[in-house]
Design an enzyme around this catalytic site. Structure first.
Site, PDB file in Angstrom:
ATOM      1  N   GLY A 130       0.380  -1.237  -0.126  1.00  0.00           N
ATOM      2  CA  GLY A 130       0.268  -0.362   0.098  1.00  0.00           C
ATOM      3  C   GLY A 130       0.957   0.621  -0.109  1.00  0.00           C
ATOM      4  O   GLY A 130       1.919   1.143   0.222  1.00  0.00           O
ATOM      5  N   LEU A 134      -0.861  -4.241  18.996  1.00  0.00           N
ATOM      6  CA  LEU A 134      -0.961  -2.620  18.919  1.00  0.00           C
ATOM      7  C   LEU A 134      -2.095  -2.596  19.921  1.00  0.00           C
ATOM      8  O   LEU A 134      -3.180  -3.134  19.925  1.00  0.00           O
ATOM      9  CB  LEU A 134      -2.056  -2.397  17.082  1.00  0.00           C
ATOM     10  CG  LEU A 134      -1.829  -1.155  16.617  1.00  0.00           C
ATOM     11  CD1 LEU A 134      -1.542   0.033  16.747  1.00  0.00           C
ATOM     12  CD2 LEU A 134      -2.509  -1.270  15.581  1.00  0.00           C
ATOM     13  N   LEU A 142      -7.599  -5.996   7.206  1.00  0.00           N
ATOM     14  CA  LEU A 142      -7.170  -6.298   5.336  1.00  0.00           C
ATOM     15  C   LEU A 142      -5.586  -6.491   5.435  1.00  0.00           C
ATOM     16  O   LEU A 142      -5.056  -7.018   4.101  1.00  0.00           O
ATOM     17  CB  LEU A 142      -8.110  -4.720   4.784  1.00  0.00           C
ATOM     18  CG  LEU A 142      -9.472  -5.053   4.298  1.00  0.00           C
ATOM     19  CD1 LEU A 142      -9.986  -4.434   5.731  1.00  0.00           C
ATOM     20  CD2 LEU A 142      -9.504  -4.377   2.829  1.00  0.00           C
ATOM     21  N   ASN A 180      -2.491 -11.227  16.916  1.00  0.00           N
ATOM     22  CA  ASN A 180      -2.601  -9.277  17.775  1.00  0.00           C
ATOM     23  C   ASN A 180      -3.713  -8.751  17.242  1.00  0.00           C
ATOM     24  O   ASN A 180      -4.568  -7.902  18.018  1.00  0.00           O
ATOM     25  CB  ASN A 180      -1.542  -8.839  17.317  1.00  0.00           C
ATOM     26  CG  ASN A 180      -0.625  -9.031  17.455  1.00  0.00           C
ATOM     27  OD1 ASN A 180       0.320  -9.867  18.001  1.00  0.00           O
ATOM     28  ND2 ASN A 180       0.356  -8.858  15.973  1.00  0.00           N
ATOM     29  N   ARG A 226      -9.791  -7.898  24.616  1.00  0.00           N
ATOM     30  CA  ARG A 226      -9.655  -6.978  25.144  1.00  0.00           C
ATOM     31  C   ARG A 226     -11.309  -6.052  25.029  1.00  0.00           C
ATOM     32  O   ARG A 226     -11.432  -4.738  26.385  1.00  0.00           O
ATOM     33  CB  ARG A 226      -8.532  -5.537  25.051  1.00  0.00           C
ATOM     34  CG  ARG A 226      -8.407  -5.019  26.135  1.00  0.00           C
ATOM     35  CD  ARG A 226      -6.529  -4.694  26.053  1.00  0.00           C
ATOM     36  NE  ARG A 226      -6.093  -3.302  25.076  1.00  0.00           N
ATOM     37  CZ  ARG A 226      -6.285  -2.543  24.710  1.00  0.00           C
ATOM     38  NH1 ARG A 226      -7.225  -2.015  25.785  1.00  0.00           N
ATOM     39  NH2 ARG A 226      -6.381  -1.818  23.788  1.00  0.00           N
ATOM     40  N   ALA A 241     -10.691  -9.510   5.933  1.00  0.00           N
ATOM     41  CA  ALA A 241     -10.592  -9.659   4.880  1.00  0.00           C
ATOM     42  C   ALA A 241     -10.424 -11.352   4.159  1.00  0.00           C
ATOM     43  O   ALA A 241      -8.994 -11.063   4.567  1.00  0.00           O
ATOM     44  CB  ALA A 241      -9.795  -8.531   4.409  1.00  0.00           C
ATOM     45  N   TYR A 252      -0.324 -18.042   1.437  1.00  0.00           N
ATOM     46  CA  TYR A 252      -1.378 -17.243   1.110  1.00  0.00           C
ATOM     47  C   TYR A 252      -2.615 -17.938   1.248  1.00  0.00           C
ATOM     48  O   TYR A 252      -3.204 -17.391   2.259  1.00  0.00           O
ATOM     49  CB  TYR A 252      -1.070 -16.036  -0.679  1.00  0.00           C
ATOM     50  CG  TYR A 252      -2.432 -15.041  -0.535  1.00  0.00           C
ATOM     51  CD1 TYR A 252      -2.196 -14.117  -0.110  1.00  0.00           C
ATOM     52  CD2 TYR A 252      -3.260 -15.551  -1.289  1.00  0.00           C
ATOM     53  CE1 TYR A 252      -3.909 -12.944   0.158  1.00  0.00           C
ATOM     54  CE2 TYR A 252      -4.649 -14.914  -1.430  1.00  0.00           C
ATOM     55  CZ  TYR A 252      -4.851 -13.657  -0.196  1.00  0.00           C
ATOM     56  OH  TYR A 252      -5.405 -12.895  -0.624  1.00  0.00           O
TER      57      TYR A 252
HETATM   58  P1  NAD Z   1      -3.122  -5.313  -1.258  1.00  0.00           P
HETATM   59  O1  NAD Z   1      -1.597  -5.100  -1.410  1.00  0.00           O
HETATM   60  O2  NAD Z   1      -3.454  -3.788  -2.196  1.00  0.00           O
HETATM   61  O3  NAD Z   1      -3.377  -4.650   0.652  1.00  0.00           O
HETATM   62  C1  NAD Z   1      -2.792  -4.965   1.392  1.00  0.00           C
HETATM   63  C2  NAD Z   1      -2.593  -3.713   2.967  1.00  0.00           C
HETATM   64  O4  NAD Z   1      -1.760  -4.947   3.550  1.00  0.00           O
HETATM   65  C3  NAD Z   1      -1.668  -3.184   2.024  1.00  0.00           C
HETATM   66  O5  NAD Z   1      -2.168  -2.037   2.053  1.00  0.00           O
HETATM   67  C4  NAD Z   1      -0.079  -3.589   2.400  1.00  0.00           C
HETATM   68  O6  NAD Z   1       0.559  -2.876   3.448  1.00  0.00           O
HETATM   69  C5  NAD Z   1      -0.759  -3.792   3.848  1.00  0.00           C
HETATM   70  N1  NAD Z   1      -0.145  -4.862   4.888  1.00  0.00           N
HETATM   71  C6  NAD Z   1       0.529  -6.183   3.993  1.00  0.00           C
HETATM   72  N2  NAD Z   1       1.347  -6.566   5.261  1.00  0.00           N
HETATM   73  C7  NAD Z   1       0.871  -6.236   6.545  1.00  0.00           C
HETATM   74  C8  NAD Z   1       1.475  -5.824   7.603  1.00  0.00           C
HETATM   75  N3  NAD Z   1       2.279  -7.072   7.821  1.00  0.00           N
HETATM   76  N4  NAD Z   1       1.421  -5.491   8.420  1.00  0.00           N
HETATM   77  C9  NAD Z   1       0.525  -3.617   8.272  1.00  0.00           C
HETATM   78  N5  NAD Z   1       0.189  -4.045   7.040  1.00  0.00           N
HETATM   79  C10 NAD Z   1       0.227  -4.701   5.711  1.00  0.00           C
HETATM   80  O7  NAD Z   1      -4.160  -5.866  -1.537  1.00  0.00           O
HETATM   81  P2  NAD Z   1      -5.652  -5.738  -1.339  1.00  0.00           P
HETATM   82  O8  NAD Z   1      -6.051  -6.008  -3.325  1.00  0.00           O
HETATM   83  O9  NAD Z   1      -5.993  -4.492  -1.227  1.00  0.00           O
HETATM   84  O10 NAD Z   1      -6.688  -7.136  -0.581  1.00  0.00           O
HETATM   85  C11 NAD Z   1      -6.353  -6.163   0.824  1.00  0.00           C
HETATM   86  C12 NAD Z   1      -7.369  -7.721   1.744  1.00  0.00           C
HETATM   87  O11 NAD Z   1      -8.249  -8.170   1.217  1.00  0.00           O
HETATM   88  C13 NAD Z   1      -6.119  -8.631   1.832  1.00  0.00           C
HETATM   89  O12 NAD Z   1      -6.181  -9.286   3.313  1.00  0.00           O
HETATM   90  C14 NAD Z   1      -6.890  -9.804   0.962  1.00  0.00           C
HETATM   91  O13 NAD Z   1      -5.935 -11.062   1.183  1.00  0.00           O
HETATM   92  C15 NAD Z   1      -7.628  -9.439   0.646  1.00  0.00           C
HETATM   93  N6  NAD Z   1      -8.426  -9.907  -0.745  1.00  0.00           N
HETATM   94  C16 NAD Z   1      -8.272  -9.378  -1.936  1.00  0.00           C
HETATM   95  C17 NAD Z   1      -8.841 -10.158  -3.087  1.00  0.00           C
HETATM   96  C18 NAD Z   1      -8.675  -9.025  -4.237  1.00  0.00           C
HETATM   97  O14 NAD Z   1      -9.254  -8.970  -5.170  1.00  0.00           O
HETATM   98  N7  NAD Z   1      -8.469  -7.382  -3.936  1.00  0.00           N
HETATM   99  C19 NAD Z   1      -9.517 -10.963  -3.697  1.00  0.00           C
HETATM  100  C20 NAD Z   1      -9.474 -11.701  -2.097  1.00  0.00           C
HETATM  101  C21 NAD Z   1      -8.291 -11.205  -0.273  1.00  0.00           C
END
Ligand code: NAD
Ligand code: UDP
Length: 325
Positions: free
Chosen positions: A40, A65, A75, A101, A108, A116, A147
């Site tokens: 992100g 946190l 997410l 976490n 709490r 997600a 994943y």
């Molecule tokens: P994305 O990669 O754009 O967003 C993920 C965000 O999580 C990013 O901003 C990243 O910096 C942040 N992140 C990653 N590891 C982190 C950590 N350890 N601590 C804090 N932040 C962290 O992906 P997206 O498409 O926006 O997906 C968001 C969520 O939705 C994910 O959990 C993904 O598994 C789920 N999802 C998305 C899709 C899709 O098609 N976009 C489909 C199925 C599930």
């Protein structure tokens, strides 16, 4: 207007997360966006920074946190195969330690918490379309496993916290979602095909292109997530959220070429290991429990996505200016 809440969105600077933050602010809530900016970016939420109801902190969810919130959307996790396979150990940690976490935090605070999750929990499915009752067909030791298994373990943790600690949980299984505001180098199929077509570069179809996916436009998906969070406590999910219209990758490539007017040719490339053959959500539960169904057909959503990438590729303006559009 609903009662205003303080809501935490982990992964809030990612693609889905940034749209979710925007929607929650529009509904009058305060939003705490937590992100380590792995995939992100602050540019995705640059247009929200001047809103006093929006706060952003750089934090890795694999560490605990301490904040005070009423609701949590979890997410945080890279979602594109090239990103989640870049550091697979960190991907599993993000899903598993991250879930522990945020669940601890929710316990709490007695806060509602939504996970997600993903259609990848079904792996390479031998039941089609996929209902939530299907347990999946997942390789536990392949390159996608960090994943898939990470997300499966996170679901297990959510349901154990629900059984053991009566936590108020919601689990959404999200199917392929697309939108403007994807990175051109995101690596997922829609951004790849659109960027390639707009540049008249060859369109990279993996395998023979007969594998299928079902693509949901981001606005529909965000509505589903917010509705799920608003359901009574007895509704935990898992609930599939996605658009059941199914396309082969060759059909998608043709549609992208038609909508962009591109002269790109198709270039066939090797199929990635464990690439699911087909994927389509059974959304019966979402329709019944959330009164939700996607409204944006692929052709319409692709049109908006193409217009965004067209501007991004040709405009001297920065991504943060385009993010607000
Ligand atoms: P994305 O990669 O754009 O967003 C993920 C965000 O999580 C990013 O901003 C990243 O910096 C942040 N992140 C990653 N590891 C982190 C950590 N350890 N601590 C804090 N932040 C962290 O992906 P997206 O498409 O926006 O997906 C968001 C969520 O939705 C994910 O959990 C993904 O598994 C789920 N999802 C998305 C899709 C899709 O098609 N976009 C489909 C199925 C599930
Ligand atoms: N794909 C493709 N060309 C690309 C990128 C992806 O043919 O340039 C295929 C990929 O093999 C898969 C489908 O498109 O069958 C969806 O891939 P994506 O990475 O978007 O998401 P997945 O559903 O596999 O997580």
């Amino acid at each position: 207007m609903q009662h205003s809440k303080r809501i935490m969105v982990t992964g809030g600077a990612g693609f889905l997360g940034s749209f979710l933050c925007e929607r929650l602010l529009d509904q009058g809530h305060e939003v705490l966006c937590v992100d380590n900016f792995f995939t992100g970016s602050r540019w995705n939420v640059a247009h929200l920074l001047s809103n006093p109801a929006f706060e952003i902190i750089r934090h890795d969810v694999t560490f605990s946190l301490y904040v005070e919130v009423d609701e949590i959307y979890n997410l945080a996790c890279p979602a594109s195969p090239i990103h989640y396979q870049h550091d697979p150990v960190q991907t599993t940690k993000t899903s598993v330690h991250g879930a522990i976490n945020v669940l601890g935090l929710a316990k709490r605070l007695k806060a509602r918490i939504l996970q997600a999750s993903t259609s990848e929990v079904y792996g390479n499915p031998d039941v089609h379309p996929q209902p939530e009752a299907y347990w999946g067909n997942v390789n536990p030791i392949g390159p996608r496993s960090c994943y898939d298994e990470g997300k499966r373990c996170a679901e297990t943790l959510f349901f154990d916290y629900w059984r053991q600690h009566s936590l108020r949980i919601k689990v959404a299984r999200i199917f392929n979602t697309y939108r403007p505001r994807m990175r051109p180098d995101d690596g997922r199929v829609i951004s790849n095909f659109v960027v390639q077509a707009l540049q008249n570069q060859p369109i990279t179809v993996y395998g023979d292109g007969s594998q299928t996916r079902s693509f949901c436009y981001v606005d529909d998906l965000i509505s589903g997530l917010v509705r799920l969070m608003g359901t009574p406590d007895e509704i935990t999910g898992p609930v599939n959220l996605g658009n059941p219209a199914e396309f082969t990758m060759l059909e998608l490539a043709d549609l992208v070429r038609e909508l962009t007017g591109s002269r790109s040719e198709i270039r066939f490339m090797p199929l990635p290991v464990d690439d699911p053959r087909h994927r389509r959500p059974d959304i019966g539960n979402a329709v019944a429990a959330l009164d939700w169904a996607p409204e944006t057909p692929l052709r319409e959503g692709l049109g908006k996505t193409i217009a965004y990438f067209d501007k991004q590729l040709t405009s001297p303006r920065g991504r943060h200016q385009l993010a607000a559009e």
